[in-house]
Structures are given as structure tokens and as C-alpha cells.
Scaffold this motif. Structure first.
Motif, PDB file in Angstrom:
ATOM      1  N   GLU A  33      -7.941  -0.401  47.915  1.00 30.65           N
ATOM      2  CA  GLU A  33      -7.186  -0.183  45.952  1.00 30.65           C
ATOM      3  C   GLU A  33      -6.921  -2.082  45.891  1.00 30.65           C
ATOM      4  N   HIS A  34      -6.428  -2.804  46.708  1.00 33.20           N
ATOM      5  CA  HIS A  34      -5.613  -4.375  46.046  1.00 33.20           C
ATOM      6  C   HIS A  34      -7.147  -4.781  46.250  1.00 33.20           C
ATOM      7  N   PHE A  35      -7.837  -4.831  48.089  1.00 31.40           N
ATOM      8  CA  PHE A  35      -9.262  -5.284  47.230  1.00 31.40           C
ATOM      9  C   PHE A  35     -10.168  -5.225  46.059  1.00 31.40           C
ATOM     10  N   ALA A  44      -0.121  -8.431  55.351  1.00 30.94           N
ATOM     11  CA  ALA A  44      -0.913  -8.781  54.089  1.00 30.94           C
ATOM     12  C   ALA A  44      -2.049  -9.533  54.066  1.00 30.94           C
ATOM     13  N   CYS A  45      -2.431  -9.687  52.489  1.00 27.92           N
ATOM     14  CA  CYS A  45      -3.183 -10.167  52.086  1.00 27.92           C
ATOM     15  C   CYS A  45      -2.990 -11.960  51.897  1.00 27.92           C
ATOM     16  N   PRO A  46      -3.630 -12.641  52.074  1.00 23.90           N
ATOM     17  CA  PRO A  46      -3.184 -14.437  51.228  1.00 23.90           C
ATOM     18  C   PRO A  46      -3.147 -14.046  50.502  1.00 23.90           C
ATOM     19  N   CYS A  47      -2.900 -13.309  49.550  1.00 22.88           N
ATOM     20  CA  CYS A  47      -1.930 -13.559  48.104  1.00 22.88           C
ATOM     21  C   CYS A  47      -0.719 -12.443  48.419  1.00 22.88           C
ATOM     22  N   GLY A  48      -0.404 -12.106  49.036  1.00 17.97           N
ATOM     23  CA  GLY A  48       0.925 -11.965  49.441  1.00 17.97           C
ATOM     24  C   GLY A  48       0.877 -10.536  49.088  1.00 17.97           C
ATOM     25  N   ARG A  76      -7.426  -5.199  43.152  1.00 19.55           N
ATOM     26  CA  ARG A  76      -5.811  -6.308  42.286  1.00 19.55           C
ATOM     27  C   ARG A  76      -5.690  -8.188  43.224  1.00 19.55           C
ATOM     28  N   CYS A  77      -6.321  -7.975  43.119  1.00 14.77           N
ATOM     29  CA  CYS A  77      -6.194  -9.082  44.520  1.00 14.77           C
ATOM     30  C   CYS A  77      -6.568  -9.726  43.001  1.00 14.77           C
ATOM     31  N   ALA A  78      -5.849 -10.819  42.861  1.00 13.65           N
ATOM     32  CA  ALA A  78      -5.453 -11.945  41.895  1.00 13.65           C
ATOM     33  C   ALA A  78      -6.993 -13.026  42.593  1.00 13.65           C
ATOM     34  N   ARG A  79      -7.561 -12.834  44.465  1.00  9.97           N
ATOM     35  CA  ARG A  79      -8.382 -14.195  44.126  1.00  9.97           C
ATOM     36  C   ARG A  79      -9.711 -13.360  44.453  1.00  9.97           C
ATOM     37  N   TRP A  80     -10.016 -11.870  43.649  1.00  9.94           N
ATOM     38  CA  TRP A  80     -11.348 -12.322  43.240  1.00  9.94           C
ATOM     39  C   TRP A  80     -11.238 -11.754  41.510  1.00  9.94           C
TER      40      TRP A  80
HETATM   41 ZN   LIG Z   1      -4.772  -9.325  47.661  1.00 12.14          ZN
END
Ligand SMILES: [Zn+2]
Length: 337
Positions: free
Chosen positions: A268-270, A258-262, A273-277
Motif C-alpha cells: 500500500e505504501h509503495f 522501513a522504506c528509504p522515506c522512513g 503513499r510513498c512520496a518518492r514516487w
Molecule cells: Zn516510502
């Protein structure tokens, strides 16, 4: 050192080919980059020599050769000289991309030591061999180390032998050529992370999914104008061997995918999609209206749906991706280090 290479690292592919006919077919094969290594022990000295032939380089009418004197015979194990030749040849390759690289040695002891490194002499050379091969694998090359019988020879092995003999002939002065760590792409961050050196199953499939194009000029173009840091980031993203938790978990270097975002932290997520970035991502997304979310487009690969004849990578998009990845600092700080 407790381990020559970390116990979980993938071992180099090694093959012994005692059959003269098959070995001869291998050395004469017109494919990939071929390397022959050799040693010479004469006049109290030991020297190493190697010859490299790129079968696709039409300008190369004869192999590129090089050699080094290792020093007095009593201080050197013969197989160490062979290891030295293998390391030297690999470091002379520069930065090929997506090639088959075949190292042909006639020294079975050297092959065995590379296959199963223990705490024997020459371990620093074995580490260099591994490091260079791992760098080459990051550039999507495939490296094989093959033992061939001494009876097997061709122009390439003869050139290697000649190069080795030059080091021990009369009048040659023992000046040990220090092999420089001319390692290709991986930066020190990467080198520190031993865990990154495992090639997970499916790595090749991931790379192919990103880039359906045949190896060639476009991969070279992608990497050639990049700094070492940028090239490392791109290589991580293109091979999937990346400091993100989905991969780190796979090689047991992180406790969770898991990414810290869950969400699962995949490339692909990185990237998309990851909302942190979200803020950092804006400039990257401006590169295309229609290909947002396409790993191939953003990593300079040809998607299966792209027309093979007219397709060319968007260097600008790749650069924007790299800038984004660096700006997140995520690839420097992921767990597992
Ligand atoms: Zn994330």
C-alpha cells in the motif's frame, strides 16, 4: 551445489497415504488438477510417464499423458525417473491460477527426496520441481505431493503407467526428452532472489483481502495478456511476496521494514503513499476518482464490498499499476538481493 534448495525455503507439502481406502478416495476425488506419475524399467532402460486430469475441464474426456526415456538402467536411480515424471508433469501444466494441484506418486523414495532434499542424485530435477511449484504458487495455486500405496489405482494412474511403459517397449528408441524450463511466470530477477521463495505466514490471507472473487476466468484474464516481466510484478503485488522491505524483513532478507522515506514499506505504501514516487503515480491515480488507495481495484481483485454478480476487474487499472511499479524500478532493486 551446497544446497539443493536454500535452507530457509518452504518445503513442498507432502503426504503419505498408506491406507488403501483413503488413497482410493483421493485419486477418485473430483477436485482440482490431478497428476499421476509412473516409471518403467524394462529391457535395460528406464522411462518416466505421467498423466494429468483437470477435473474442471469439461472438454477433457481423458487424461493428458506424456512420457520420456531417461536412458540405460545402470545410469539412473529408479526414484530419479519418478522425479523426472513429477517435474515433467508440473511443467506441462502451463499457467493455471488458483487451483488445487495434486500429484499422486507411488514411489515413496521420490516423495522423501522431495520433502527433504539432500545432496543426492537428481538434485537438478528436484530444483526444477521446486522452481515450478514456486511459480505455480505465485499464481495462487496450491500444490500437494501425495504418496499412495501401489495397490491403489484408477483410470488416471493406469494412464500414467501405460505412458511409462511405452518408453521401454520394444522398438522405442532412447531419445531423452529434455524438459524445458517452461516455467510460467517468474522472471530471472525473481529466480535469482532465493529469499523470495519463502511463503510467509499470512500470504493467503493477504491475497484474499485483495481478491475476494473465486478463482476463475478473471485471474486468467489478468495474467494472460501480460509479458513475463509484467506478470511477475502483478504476482508479487497480489501475493505480497514482494521485493519491498516490509516483506523482505519478514523473511530476514532486509535489516529493516522501513522504506528509504522512513515509513514501513508495504505494498500500500509503495503503490499509494510513498512520496518518492508521486510524479510516477499520477497516471495510475487517474484510473479512478473514488477508488484511490484500493488495493483490490488496482490489482484486479474483487473487494468484499463489490457486488459479486456484476463485478469485473479493470484491466486498464491493473495495467496502469504494473506500468507504475516497473517505472519506479523499486521491485528490481530492493535490498535483499
Ligand atoms: Zn516510502
Amino acid at each position: 551445489m551446497p544446497y539443493v534448495i536454500s535452507p530457509w525455503s518452504k518445503r513442498i507439502t507432502t503426504t503419505a497415504e498408506p491406507d488403501l481406502e483413503k488413497a482410493t478416495a483421493l485419486v477418485n476425488q473430483e477436485d482440482g488438477i490431478k497428476i499421476a506419475t509412473s516409471t518403467s524399467a524394462r529391457r535395460g532402460n528406464i522411462g518416466a510417464g505421467w498423466a494429468i486430469l483437470d477435473t474442471q475441464d469439461i472438454r477433457a474426456d481423458k487424461p493428458h499423458t506424456s512420457s520420456a526415456i531417461l536412458g540405460p538402467r545402470e545410469e539412473q536411480n529408479p526414484y530419479v525417473a519418478e522425479l523426472f515424471a513429477i517435474a515433467g508433469a508440473l511443467e506441462d501444466l502451463g499457467r493455471p491460477h488458483r487451483r488445487r494441484i495434486m500429484i499422486l506418486t507411488r514411489n515413496l523414495a521420490a516423495l522423501q527426496v522431495v520433502r527433504q532434499p539432500r545432496r543426492q542424485s537428481g538434485q537438478h530435477i528436484i530444483q526444477r520441481i521446486y522452481r515450478t511449484i514456486q511459480d505455480l504458487e505465485m499464481l495462487e495455486n496450491k500444490v500437494d505431493l501425495i504418496w499412495i500405496t501401489v495397490k491403489c489405482s484408477n483410470a488416471l494412474t493406469d494412464e500414467a503407467k501405460k505412458a511409462a511403459k511405452r518408453t521401454t517397449q520394444e522398438g522405442s528408441t532412447p531419445c531423452v526428452r529434455q524438459l524445458q524450463a517452461k516455467s510460467t511466470v517468474i522472471n530471472t530477477t525473481m529466480a535469482k532472489a532465493q529469499a523470495m521463495r519463502t511463503l510467509p505466514d499470512g500470504t493467503g490471507a493477504y491475497s484474499k483481502r485483495i481478491d475476494a472473487a473465486l478463482p476463475g476466468r478473471h485471474t486468467r484474464r489478468l495474467y494472460d495478456n501480460l509479458s513475463r516481466q509484467e506478470a511477475t510484478v502483478l504476482a508479487q503485488l497480489r501475493t505480497g511476496m514482494i521485493r519491498l522491505n516490509a516483506y523482505l524483513y519478514q523473511i530476514r532478507a532486509a535489516d529493516s521494514r522501513a522504506c528509504p522515506c522512513g515509513h514501513t514499506e508495504t505494498p500500500e505504501h509503495f503503490l499509494f503513499r510513498c512520496a518518492r514516487w508521486d510524479t510516477l503515480r499520477e497516471q495510475m491515480l487517474e484510473q479512478s476518482d473514488t477508488l484511490r488507495g484500493s488495493l483490490s481495484f488496482y490489482l484486479g481483485g474483487r473487494a468484499k464490498t463489490d457486488p459479486a454478480k456484476t463485478w469485473a476487474p479493470s484491466i486498464e487499472a491493473v495495467k496502469a499499476t504494473i506500468r507504475y511499479a516497473i517505472a519506479t524500478k523499486r521491485l528490481e532493486t530492493a535490498s535483499g538481493t
